[in-house]
Write an enzyme that holds these catalytic residues in place. Structure first.
Site, PDB file in Angstrom:
ATOM      1  CD  GLU A   1      -2.833  -1.152   2.448  1.00  0.00           C
ATOM      2  OE1 GLU A   1      -2.806  -0.184   3.229  1.00  0.00           O
ATOM      3  OE2 GLU A   1      -3.595  -2.115   2.605  1.00  0.00           O
TER       4      GLU A   1
ATOM      5  CG  HIS B   1      -5.939   0.257   4.841  1.00  0.00           C
ATOM      6  ND1 HIS B   1      -4.743  -0.364   5.048  1.00  0.00           N
ATOM      7  CD2 HIS B   1      -6.597   0.167   6.028  1.00  0.00           C
ATOM      8  CE1 HIS B   1      -4.654  -0.809   6.294  1.00  0.00           C
ATOM      9  NE2 HIS B   1      -5.790  -0.498   6.911  1.00  0.00           N
TER      10      HIS B   1
HETATM   11  C1  MLT Z   1      -5.697  -0.396  11.856  1.00  0.00           C
HETATM   12  O1  MLT Z   1      -4.778  -1.213  11.923  1.00  0.00           O
HETATM   13  O2  MLT Z   1      -5.996   0.335  12.792  1.00  0.00           O
HETATM   14  C2  MLT Z   1      -6.513  -0.291  10.611  1.00  0.00           C
HETATM   15  O3  MLT Z   1      -6.050  -1.081   9.588  1.00  0.00           O
HETATM   16  C3  MLT Z   1      -6.754   1.114  10.206  1.00  0.00           C
HETATM   17  C4  MLT Z   1      -5.663   1.821   9.516  1.00  0.00           C
HETATM   18  O4  MLT Z   1      -4.544   1.365   9.440  1.00  0.00           O
HETATM   19  O5  MLT Z   1      -5.912   2.909   9.024  1.00  0.00           O
END
Ligand code: MLT
Length: 316
Positions: free
Chosen positions: A260, A278
């Site tokens: 990502e 995401h």
């Molecule tokens: C997290 O690990 O809190 C979620 O995947 C949310 C994010 O990374 O934005």
């Protein structure tokens, strides 16, 4: 005055709380790794979301660093062993975005069942493809929840409210917790064999890396619909693509990717893939909560030594 770097975009409450507590917040988002490494020694603490990766060399360069807070749950963008070696406390905010992430998984399931994004795009294009978008009901269908921690539990609870049968696989699930949630537990094998929809809520670790692969898919019902709002690394992407092309998997709703930001991906452009960038935790509500928690936890630790939600508390 102790300085706290806010390295990723966070709700303004984060900065406000740090200031009110007598700390000096420095908001500097979007830094390249080299830039971050060059200025890292100025800070007593760093707050990140998911955009910044705190690698070993950044941690080692941050000579005054005492704490890192992840405004979110996953700490896979932080080199926790390196932090432990340098006695840097790592904290997350595990409950702040639970509901938002669970709700996104449910929204993805609904979207998969009724082809909502595809029908929306087609209707906006003036096509009126009424016959093309025949969906399926979710009532009475079985949802398999793989991983039933905070987020999985929200998904299971909401799915029960939607009159689905819910099967849960989680090695950490006790009989008492399952009965309190009102879910049935299953082995992964049973869950795969019986579920019409499967949603993953596991962290990424050696046991879960690539677990959604050809072998797993071959054990699922033909026409299964899969939701991944957990981590991209759990997917063997080429195996999934093959299953989506053959019809073994009727649809995939995917919020996370191995790499990502994902601006190119083998799933992109596939008719039976619903992709979001995401955003499962990206609600105003969740971002306010995680920003507040991250700021308060950092302030508590720097000013009083109080530790909350540490992932390496035993190593400091
Ligand atoms: C997290 O690990 O809190 C979620 O995947 C949310 C994010 O990374 O934005």
């Amino acid at each position: 005055m102790k300085k706290v770097l806010i390295a990723d975009k966070a709700d303004s409450l984060c900065e406000k709380i740090l200031r009110e507590r007598g700390l000096e917040p420095v908001v500097k988002t979007g830094m390249k790794p080299e830039e971050l490494k060059a200025c890292a020694d100025q800070f007593d603490a760093i707050i990140v979301r998911s955009a910044t990766t705190l690698t070993r060399d950044i941690i080692e360069a941050a000579k005054n660093l005492k704490a890192v807070a992840r405004a979110g749950s996953g700490v896979d963008n932080i080199d926790v062993p390196a932090c432990s070696e340098k006695k840097v406390l790592v904290m997350n905010t595990p409950f702040g975005n639970t509901v938002s992430t669970g709700e996104h998984a449910i929204a993805m399931m609904m979207a998969l069942a009724r082809h909502i994004p595809q029908a929306n795009a087609s209707t906006h294009a003036g096509k009126w493809e009424k016959k093309k978008f025949e969906g399926v009901e979710i009532t009475g269908k079985t949802l398999g929840v793989v991983g039933c921690g905070n987020i999985g539990a929200v998904v299971a609870d909401r799915a029960l409210g939607l009159k689905m049968n819910v099967l849960v696989f989680d090695p950490a699930m006790t009989a008492g917790r399952a009965s309190a949630l009102g879910v049935k537990t299953a082995t992964l094998e049973e869950l795969y064999a019986k579920s019409d929809f499967i949603t993953y809520h596991v962290t990424i670790n050696p046991a879960t890396k690539g677990m959604l692969n050809k072998d797993a898919i071959s054990r699922m019902k033909k026409g299964v619909r899969v939701i991944n709002c957990a981590r991209g690394g759990i997917m063997a992407e080429a195996d999934i693509k093959e299953a989506l092309l053959s019809g073994q998997m009727a649809g995939l709703a995917c919020d996370v990717y191995a790499k990502e930001p994902a601006t190119e991906h083998i799933f992109f452009g596939m008719e039976n893939v619903i992709a979001t960038p995401h955003i499962a935790a990206s609600t105003k509500d969740a971002q306010v909560t995680v920003a507040r928690q991250a700021a308060e936890q950092i302030a508590d630790y720097l000013l009083t030594g109080k530790i909350t939600n540490a992932v390496n508390g035993d190593k400091i």
